[in-house]
Design a protein around this motif. Structure first.
Motif, PDB file in Angstrom:
ATOM      1  N   ALA D  18       0.817  -1.212   0.000  1.00  0.00           N
ATOM      2  CA  ALA D  18       0.000   0.000   0.000  1.00  0.00           C
ATOM      3  C   ALA D  18       0.851   1.263   0.000  1.00  0.00           C
ATOM      4  CB  ALA D  18      -0.916  -0.009   1.224  1.00  0.00           C
ATOM      5  N   SER D  19       2.103   1.105   0.408  1.00  0.00           N
ATOM      6  CA  SER D  19       2.952   2.272   0.620  1.00  0.00           C
ATOM      7  C   SER D  19       3.031   3.225  -0.586  1.00  0.00           C
ATOM      8  CB  SER D  19       4.341   1.806   1.050  1.00  0.00           C
ATOM      9  OG  SER D  19       5.178   2.903   1.223  1.00  0.00           O
ATOM     10  N   PRO D  20       3.199   2.702  -1.800  1.00  0.00           N
ATOM     11  CA  PRO D  20       3.278   3.654  -2.930  1.00  0.00           C
ATOM     12  C   PRO D  20       1.986   4.447  -3.105  1.00  0.00           C
ATOM     13  CG  PRO D  20       3.997   1.449  -3.584  1.00  0.00           C
ATOM     14  CD  PRO D  20       3.418   1.323  -2.213  1.00  0.00           C
ATOM     15  N   TYR D  21       0.869   3.807  -2.830  1.00  0.00           N
ATOM     16  CA  TYR D  21      -0.404   4.520  -2.976  1.00  0.00           C
ATOM     17  C   TYR D  21      -0.566   5.573  -1.881  1.00  0.00           C
ATOM     18  CZ  TYR D  21      -1.299   0.621  -6.055  1.00  0.00           C
ATOM     19  OH  TYR D  21      -1.204  -0.292  -7.054  1.00  0.00           O
ATOM     20  N   ILE D  22      -0.154   5.201  -0.686  1.00  0.00           N
ATOM     21  CA  ILE D  22      -0.244   6.149   0.434  1.00  0.00           C
ATOM     22  C   ILE D  22       0.524   7.413   0.085  1.00  0.00           C
ATOM     23  CG2 ILE D  22       0.533   6.534   2.805  1.00  0.00           C
ATOM     24  CD1 ILE D  22      -0.005   3.494   3.275  1.00  0.00           C
ATOM     25  N   ARG D  23       1.745   7.215  -0.407  1.00  0.00           N
ATOM     26  CA  ARG D  23       2.591   8.340  -0.784  1.00  0.00           C
ATOM     27  C   ARG D  23       1.942   9.151  -1.900  1.00  0.00           C
ATOM     28  NH1 ARG D  23       8.469   7.185  -3.173  1.00  0.00           N
ATOM     29  NH2 ARG D  23       9.006   9.360  -3.583  1.00  0.00           N
ATOM     30  N   LEU D  24       1.343   8.410  -2.851  1.00  0.00           N
ATOM     31  CA  LEU D  24       0.759   9.039  -4.034  1.00  0.00           C
ATOM     32  C   LEU D  24      -0.444   9.900  -3.681  1.00  0.00           C
ATOM     33  CD1 LEU D  24       1.157   8.870  -7.151  1.00  0.00           C
ATOM     34  CD2 LEU D  24      -0.544   7.038  -7.161  1.00  0.00           C
ATOM     35  N   TYR D  25      -1.250   9.442  -2.730  1.00  0.00           N
ATOM     36  CA  TYR D  25      -2.543  10.081  -2.508  1.00  0.00           C
ATOM     37  C   TYR D  25      -2.568  11.039  -1.328  1.00  0.00           C
ATOM     38  CZ  TYR D  25      -4.266   6.710  -5.902  1.00  0.00           C
ATOM     39  OH  TYR D  25      -4.466   5.992  -7.035  1.00  0.00           O
ATOM     40  N   LYS D  26      -1.479  11.102  -0.544  1.00  0.00           N
ATOM     41  CA  LYS D  26      -1.468  11.979   0.632  1.00  0.00           C
ATOM     42  C   LYS D  26      -1.853  13.412   0.249  1.00  0.00           C
ATOM     43  CE  LYS D  26       2.178  11.174   3.172  1.00  0.00           C
ATOM     44  NZ  LYS D  26       3.512  11.370   3.761  1.00  0.00           N
ATOM     45  N   GLY D  27      -2.859  13.977   0.905  1.00  0.00           N
ATOM     46  CA  GLY D  27      -3.248  15.361   0.662  1.00  0.00           C
ATOM     47  C   GLY D  27      -4.162  15.552  -0.544  1.00  0.00           C
ATOM     48  N   LYS D  28      -4.392  14.491  -1.322  1.00  0.00           N
ATOM     49  CA  LYS D  28      -5.279  14.609  -2.489  1.00  0.00           C
ATOM     50  C   LYS D  28      -6.749  14.547  -2.055  1.00  0.00           C
ATOM     51  CE  LYS D  28      -1.940  14.721  -5.489  1.00  0.00           C
ATOM     52  NZ  LYS D  28      -1.261  13.499  -5.917  1.00  0.00           N
ATOM     53  N   ILE D  29      -7.614  15.090  -2.900  1.00  0.00           N
ATOM     54  CA  ILE D  29      -9.046  15.086  -2.594  1.00  0.00           C
ATOM     55  C   ILE D  29      -9.733  13.932  -3.309  1.00  0.00           C
ATOM     56  CG2 ILE D  29     -11.224  16.349  -2.914  1.00  0.00           C
ATOM     57  CD1 ILE D  29      -9.669  18.942  -2.553  1.00  0.00           C
ATOM     58  N   PHE D  30     -10.467  13.119  -2.554  1.00  0.00           N
ATOM     59  CA  PHE D  30     -11.323  12.064  -3.109  1.00  0.00           C
ATOM     60  C   PHE D  30     -12.762  12.445  -2.791  1.00  0.00           C
ATOM     61  CE2 PHE D  30      -8.452   7.991  -2.839  1.00  0.00           C
ATOM     62  CZ  PHE D  30      -7.431   8.647  -3.483  1.00  0.00           C
ATOM     63  N   VAL D  31     -13.622  12.529  -3.807  1.00  0.00           N
ATOM     64  CA  VAL D  31     -15.047  12.679  -3.553  1.00  0.00           C
ATOM     65  C   VAL D  31     -15.666  11.291  -3.678  1.00  0.00           C
ATOM     66  CG1 VAL D  31     -17.211  13.707  -4.321  1.00  0.00           C
ATOM     67  CG2 VAL D  31     -15.108  15.055  -4.368  1.00  0.00           C
ATOM     68  N   ILE D  32     -16.284  10.834  -2.608  1.00  0.00           N
ATOM     69  CA  ILE D  32     -16.921   9.513  -2.616  1.00  0.00           C
ATOM     70  C   ILE D  32     -18.422   9.710  -2.540  1.00  0.00           C
ATOM     71  CG2 ILE D  32     -17.160   7.332  -1.359  1.00  0.00           C
ATOM     72  CD1 ILE D  32     -14.284   7.675  -0.395  1.00  0.00           C
ATOM     73  N   LYS D  33     -19.159   9.127  -3.477  1.00  0.00           N
ATOM     74  CA  LYS D  33     -20.609   9.248  -3.448  1.00  0.00           C
ATOM     75  C   LYS D  33     -21.211   7.875  -3.167  1.00  0.00           C
ATOM     76  CE  LYS D  33     -24.850   8.997  -4.915  1.00  0.00           C
ATOM     77  NZ  LYS D  33     -25.621   7.886  -5.548  1.00  0.00           N
ATOM     78  N   ALA D  34     -22.082   7.842  -2.186  1.00  0.00           N
ATOM     79  CA  ALA D  34     -22.746   6.588  -1.857  1.00  0.00           C
ATOM     80  C   ALA D  34     -24.246   6.825  -1.800  1.00  0.00           C
ATOM     81  CB  ALA D  34     -22.241   6.051  -0.517  1.00  0.00           C
ATOM     82  N   GLY D  35     -25.014   5.948  -2.456  1.00  0.00           N
ATOM     83  CA  GLY D  35     -26.466   6.087  -2.497  1.00  0.00           C
ATOM     84  C   GLY D  35     -27.109   5.661  -1.184  1.00  0.00           C
ATOM     85  N   GLY D  36     -28.383   5.931  -1.074  1.00  0.00           N
ATOM     86  CA  GLY D  36     -29.108   5.632   0.153  1.00  0.00           C
ATOM     87  C   GLY D  36     -29.055   4.166   0.542  1.00  0.00           C
ATOM     88  N   ALA D  37     -28.938   3.275  -0.433  1.00  0.00           N
ATOM     89  CA  ALA D  37     -28.945   1.847  -0.123  1.00  0.00           C
ATOM     90  C   ALA D  37     -27.790   1.473   0.796  1.00  0.00           C
ATOM     91  CB  ALA D  37     -28.879   1.041  -1.427  1.00  0.00           C
ATOM     92  N   VAL D  38     -26.693   2.189   0.662  1.00  0.00           N
ATOM     93  CA  VAL D  38     -25.523   1.918   1.519  1.00  0.00           C
ATOM     94  C   VAL D  38     -25.874   2.126   2.985  1.00  0.00           C
ATOM     95  CG1 VAL D  38     -23.186   2.676   2.094  1.00  0.00           C
ATOM     96  CG2 VAL D  38     -23.940   2.647  -0.295  1.00  0.00           C
ATOM     97  N   PHE D  39     -26.745   3.086   3.229  1.00  0.00           N
ATOM     98  CA  PHE D  39     -26.995   3.497   4.617  1.00  0.00           C
ATOM     99  C   PHE D  39     -28.286   2.897   5.166  1.00  0.00           C
ATOM    100  CE2 PHE D  39     -24.696   6.870   2.334  1.00  0.00           C
ATOM    101  CZ  PHE D  39     -23.493   6.750   2.980  1.00  0.00           C
ATOM    102  N   ARG D  40     -28.761   1.830   4.525  1.00  0.00           N
ATOM    103  CA  ARG D  40     -30.028   1.248   4.950  1.00  0.00           C
ATOM    104  C   ARG D  40     -29.955   0.686   6.372  1.00  0.00           C
ATOM    105  NH1 ARG D  40     -33.706  -1.383   0.275  1.00  0.00           N
ATOM    106  NH2 ARG D  40     -31.937  -0.721  -0.976  1.00  0.00           N
ATOM    107  N   ASP D  41     -28.801   0.191   6.740  1.00  0.00           N
ATOM    108  CA  ASP D  41     -28.666  -0.276   8.134  1.00  0.00           C
ATOM    109  C   ASP D  41     -27.300   0.132   8.677  1.00  0.00           C
ATOM    110  OD1 ASP D  41     -26.863  -2.039   6.981  1.00  0.00           O
ATOM    111  OD2 ASP D  41     -28.393  -3.593   6.792  1.00  0.00           O
ATOM    112  N   LEU D  42     -27.143  -0.036   9.964  1.00  0.00           N
ATOM    113  CA  LEU D  42     -25.920   0.400  10.617  1.00  0.00           C
ATOM    114  C   LEU D  42     -24.713  -0.367  10.091  1.00  0.00           C
ATOM    115  CD1 LEU D  42     -24.703   2.231  12.702  1.00  0.00           C
ATOM    116  CD2 LEU D  42     -25.349   0.615  14.485  1.00  0.00           C
ATOM    117  N   ALA D  43     -24.923  -1.661   9.805  1.00  0.00           N
ATOM    118  CA  ALA D  43     -23.810  -2.481   9.336  1.00  0.00           C
ATOM    119  C   ALA D  43     -23.256  -1.927   8.016  1.00  0.00           C
ATOM    120  CB  ALA D  43     -24.269  -3.930   9.154  1.00  0.00           C
ATOM    121  N   GLY D  44     -24.168  -1.597   7.092  1.00  0.00           N
ATOM    122  CA  GLY D  44     -23.731  -1.063   5.804  1.00  0.00           C
ATOM    123  C   GLY D  44     -23.033   0.275   5.972  1.00  0.00           C
TER     124      GLY D  44
END
Lengths: 313, 313, 313, 313, 313, 313
Positions: D18-44
């Motif tokens: 994972a180390s190369p990715y960690i170095r690569l992405y430090k400080g970068k912005i990721f926008v993550i979109k998750a639909g309502g189905a993800v949040f249907r229960d606490l586990a999800g």
């Protein structure tokens, strides 16, 4: 830029000689007080400001406080007022306070700023009135030989707020300060420049307060330059006072010196503005030219005694 | 703190003389390159570092680049390797690159830092290897008189990243830089110190690059110190090269000088480290001591010609 | 950038496993000390630096202190000097201190920096000489079996000024520190790397001091790896010392460990550089691989005992 | 803090991976979109937030945009409103916009924040209404099969002002954004979450936009998971659209993907929230799990293709 | 921008009148709490927000805390739940906590933000759940008239961490806070808005806590507006409580007032949201409109009593 | 602190009325120029400074430039010099320049500062001489009716360096500026205050330049106040000039106005200092009281015309 053609070896030797002081004083605050006599002509003004320019460009944070006695005398007379001094303080009536403001805040302060400009110093004129620098109250009448004397618009310092001075220093600007001050309601009051310089030096925790005077320093025997006291402390100053060595003009200076040192200024210097390059000589050479006063000679380590003007026994 | 007892008037006069230069150079970057001969003994090291300390304490941002030729010769010989130079560059085999690293990054760099400490300079040792300062590649073999010569671990500069140098300067630390560098995979490579100094000077946009050499400057006639060229430009340098005036050791320096100026260094100075206080004299006096080179003499205004080492016609 | 092809599920599981430690250690200071044996070849150097690169890129502020005993032995011998150790400290004569400087500040420090470069770490080489980091004095002669032994250029630490180290860390640079130091006059002195690492760790208030040694950790019975002490405290260390468990080389380490913990380092780890990925295992897994020492086991809460290398009974 | 007991060798190997990715992405912005189905229960909810916590603690600047379709259907029905979709957009009458606000800005946003709290993320809930984040206007009626359909309180984005988002990121806080927005007069409007996520991603110049969906990614043949498109570009997306591969729900997503990439997002990922650890797998492993879309495959260098989810032929 | 045509002389006179307060309150924190009744319609919401906009644009750092009782009653009933209050606190079962979250964090918070937007305030919606603002625990069952009552998802405040609020204020954003909070595991809990406002006011060291209520202030005789207490202190409040003057709804407010003042809020104001411009009148005029409570009337100087709402005897 | 007892409803209404302007002007720079007549007595000085205090405390960055004509006339006469004006500029001989400096930089500047202090403004006195603010050259002799007139110490502006002004503003201090300036060699020169105010306004990119005059504004027919031009632009000003509407004193003002607008000042206002609260009325009400001049009326949007003093047709 004017360059001076001097012997190359001497320049290098001098830089070596000055180097420890440069390192020592970089970023430190020096409050320099010069009386009106210094600014009587352009030559005298330049002689002082050129020295200060060197301190300023070496990174010392200089605050210049000026007086203006002789010019004020002249102004009062040209307005038909005979100057009157009581216990070394000027009695200042209604028209005189205007004259004081015009001469100190106007004429002399501006002349100094103009010379600073010529010398490449970015300077800002201030007085005790600006941004609450000096909070003063009108001095109550005093009884002199059975008579009540009203000093008029003469002030006593209540407190100093150096915020405005620090803001100038932090912005890389050199404050040139007239001692004219005011009370909280904006009534303008005249205060002795030595007193103001000492109070500002103490409030700033200055490294040095340098008083430029007509005398070569403090003398044990008046008018005998060979009796110059090169180095003393508060106790020594008290002894000189008691023995009658201090002449009239020096008495208020002695109070200012004491106030400065008690307030936290590390060293006070009394030097002559007539001696050529006396400020630089006092700051950058071992022998100095005038009198240096510290809180307590016995509390100094030998190393501390060394840097400035300490005569060898 | 050592203080020097010198004539007071001279100190003041010298401060006045140096003052315009102090003001001019405050905050500017000077890259100073000194060959190994300077650091042959403690006296020589101190003579240079004390001068640099003065520049440093006056607020000039000094970067010191050092070489180490004589010490490396000696080290190679003590390891049984005979030093071999081709076109002024050292052939550097496997054992020699270790020796180079030990002598330059170890012995000389540390000695300089130790002397900086004595002189009160907070200095940090760097080499081209630190934090990607110099990106180099191994020099390909060259053909000399029909024969292929492999320089071994000798590098050519690909690019300079002065981030690590600027971080030290911004933190108030003086970088002392060995020219040993590496490629991207960490193979250590030897590079000529003049070349590295010129490249770093250009990358930093330095005000001055000062090359301290064994000669008094650039001479029109070898070995005739009276033929010193005080002031020239790139065209003049080219003329001297064509006329055969430049001796062997000076040829790579001429390339470095040209690279520095084309890269943006304002002035390059060639001075003798043997002349007493030659760095201070070159910086703070009008006459200077060695050779000053600019991009184009004709592009200078009279005022610009003035400050340093400009010979009167 | 080299990427490693590994099982995806394992990566994710591992990230989850490491995540609490990552969060816990972000921005904390780890001082890692590795002896010269680690750097005997490129493979060993890389094995350590690659692990450190991961810590560095995860936001841990790593300070690496290195030794160089074996390389110094070799160097001394190639110069015809037979290494002489008294009470675990190297007697260091005139030529040996030069050799020490060359090997530690030159060869090994540069090799580490070159490998850091390959691993994408912006690193800066320092030694105790840089910018007043270690203030040392020459160790006075000691009496050993009735004879006075002069250690020569061996130093004892007077004080540590970590300003230069903090400036590098604040600038995002990793300091790689050789233990060679000097006194105030610039005389270079050799100091034990464990001692320097412990003093720097204490002065920085490090979260961890990790000592990479040839042994798997502290053993109750010498040469019996099954007798590894996984977790102890200062009292336990004292007991081991009294019971004679600590071998010769471990005795000075025990002093360094005690100094570090008394000086404020939270945890000291003794691990083997021979065990694969031992630094990462010690930091990021529950079991660890070597010995962890804290001030007082009884003062830890159960939660505090958990994070690192605490064996379940 | 919960720690996970896993195989030590695996942890280390994974960190290396994972180390190369960690170095690569430090400080970068990721926008993550998750639909309502993800949040249907606490586990999800936890399953997603725990992955995001790892990204957050590794120094990636995550912005989470959520939808809430299923929860809104349910809410509308419990209020006696039958949900009505036209061309994939919800017709939103007076009571429905209140329901939308309550479900998205109230219920789901708060649940996510509560789970962030459990996971140790300092998160702040925002919606398009906060501090002018999304400037929208009410969508004009559209003609569908000869009939005019008034979407009611449905908005179209006029512009995005990410100042409030950047202020949260700069303060170390993770924004959790509901797509509910408003016009300049404060009329609240419903906007599709994919559209909002794409617009915010573009306005922030995000490194990645990750769309968590019910499908494993984009499929060439609907319902055939083996036809997963691992890697494509805008032209490829257009081809898929023309060939009829994109199912109904995927069509608006395709528009959002195109808008994001044209607006400057470097890579868009479509992954399944049902696949375990799918976000981490997509970010930290070579193979990824879903579909990655870039602007133009031919414009990538081989090295650029490497880091994420590029299948070997 | 809407401008109001009013009499010019009046504007100037008013600016003069307000000027001392503007100067006094610049940069100070005001926590304003308004119950759900204020936000029942757009007109009421606007009436409050327009006043707050003026405070905000004058440089006062406003934090708005809102309730939502009536809306919640309505919501519960529409979901078929009969609201149940015990000792002034709402019993909150499983479905009710969802309803609470939807109504407070969703509907009302968003409506306020939308109106802020119309009024040109950059506002951010928060609740006790965001970034650990309020740490709460579930209230244990209480015994009421011999019966154990389980409040369900009702919380008691354990501690307040205002970091997230300060970050918004420092970024120039106005926090609009719903009292919904959670415990450390992310279980959402309902807390009384007065209690939350008082705790946040204390934690921020607010200059003022302004409680907007349905009553004109604190009355000595219920329902007799002429019995308004203009000015009192904690002792006075206690007397009123003992004398039975405080009606049911006012009792928890009295606790909140006491908590705020004991926690460091300088002045608490109870005013009516029904009185036109009551917030501005309370802040910017001498007479005020409601009740002002300080810690101890006797400890105030006459000057301190002056600025706000102090009745002349 | 003096508070004014005024009708509460009026205060609130006025705050609402002023609120859009407050928001509009926060942080903007207003250069206000007032002639010596304003400062003839304490009442007039206070009337202006109290208005400025309100602007200052509302966050507007005010720069005050003052003249001093009447006071200077008086001073010259008391020194026996008859004031002589040529083309609206004062002939300034040797003694007169001293008088100018005393009156402007001394008397008037200090009086304003003293009143600022009373009004709670932290103000700093400057003149064109301070820190290189105004670079001037001595005006060459002009030919008037066949005769050469030497203005003496009268200056023309070469350039403005507002660094010192910006430093005061950034430090929260209000600059009070006398127009006395100097050349590079420190020769003090008199410059018209309108000219200096316009040049400083342009150099600062001021939002407004407000000229406080004895007239109610610009009049179409001299001495007919009903012919006040409420709103015009540069073309309109030129028309008025050509038609002979502008009286003698207004001609240099017209030049200053044009210079300010061409230099980038957005709006210039000419108002009467005799009208009560004229500055506040001009800034905070729709109708204004005097004349507003913009670059080009046709280039304004209707919304832009609205805010200040625009008469409805």
């Amino acid at each position: 830029m004017v360059t001076h053609r001097i012997d190359q070896t001497a320049v290098i030797a001098a830089l070596r000689g000055a180097s420890p002081y440069i390192r020592l004083y970089k970023g430190k605050i020096f409050v320099i007080k010069a009386g009106g006599a210094v600014f009587r002509d352009l030559a005298g003004t330049r002689a002082l400001i050129e020295q200060i320019a060197i301190l300023h460009h070496l990174g010392i944070r200089v605050v210049l406080v000026h007086g203006g006695g002789p010019q004020l005398d002249e102004m009062q007379r040209s307005l038909g007022i005979e100057p009157q001094m009581v216990r070394g303080r000027r009695v200042t009536d209604d028209r005189s306070i205007d004259a004081t403001t015009m001469v100190l805040n106007g004429l002399i302060n501006t002349r100094i700023l103009a010379t600073c400009r010529e010398a490449g110093i970015d300077a800002v004129g201030l007085s005790g009135v600006d941004a609450g620098l000096v909070r003063a109250i009108r001095r109550p009448p005093v009884h002199v030989e059975g008579e009540s004397v009203d000093y008029g618009y003469v002030g006593d310092i209540v407190s100093i707020d150096t915020t405005v001075v620090r803001k100038q220093l932090d912005a890389g600007l050199m404050p040139v300060i007239s001692p004219v001050s005011s009370d909280d309601t904006g009534v303008v009051l005249n205060i002795n420049a030595d007193t103001v310089a000492a109070a500002i030096g103490a409030a700033l925790g200055a490294e040095k307060l340098i008083l430029c005077t007509g005398a070569p320093g403090i003398l044990e025997r008046r008018d005998d330059p060979r009796s110059l006291v090169s180095f003393t402390d508060l106790a020594g100053l008290k002894r000189l006072e008691k023995s009658g060595s201090l002449e009239d003009g020096m008495l208020p200076k002695a109070s200012a010196i004491e106030a400065a040192i008690r307030g936290g200024v590390r060293r006070v210097h009394v030097i002559s503005f007539n001696a050529r390059d006396s400020v630089l000589a006092e700051v950058f050479t071992n022998e100095g030219t005038g009198t240096m006063i510290v809180a307590d000679v016995k509390a100094l380590t030998p190393a501390e005694q060394h840097p400035e003007g300490v005569p060898k026994p």
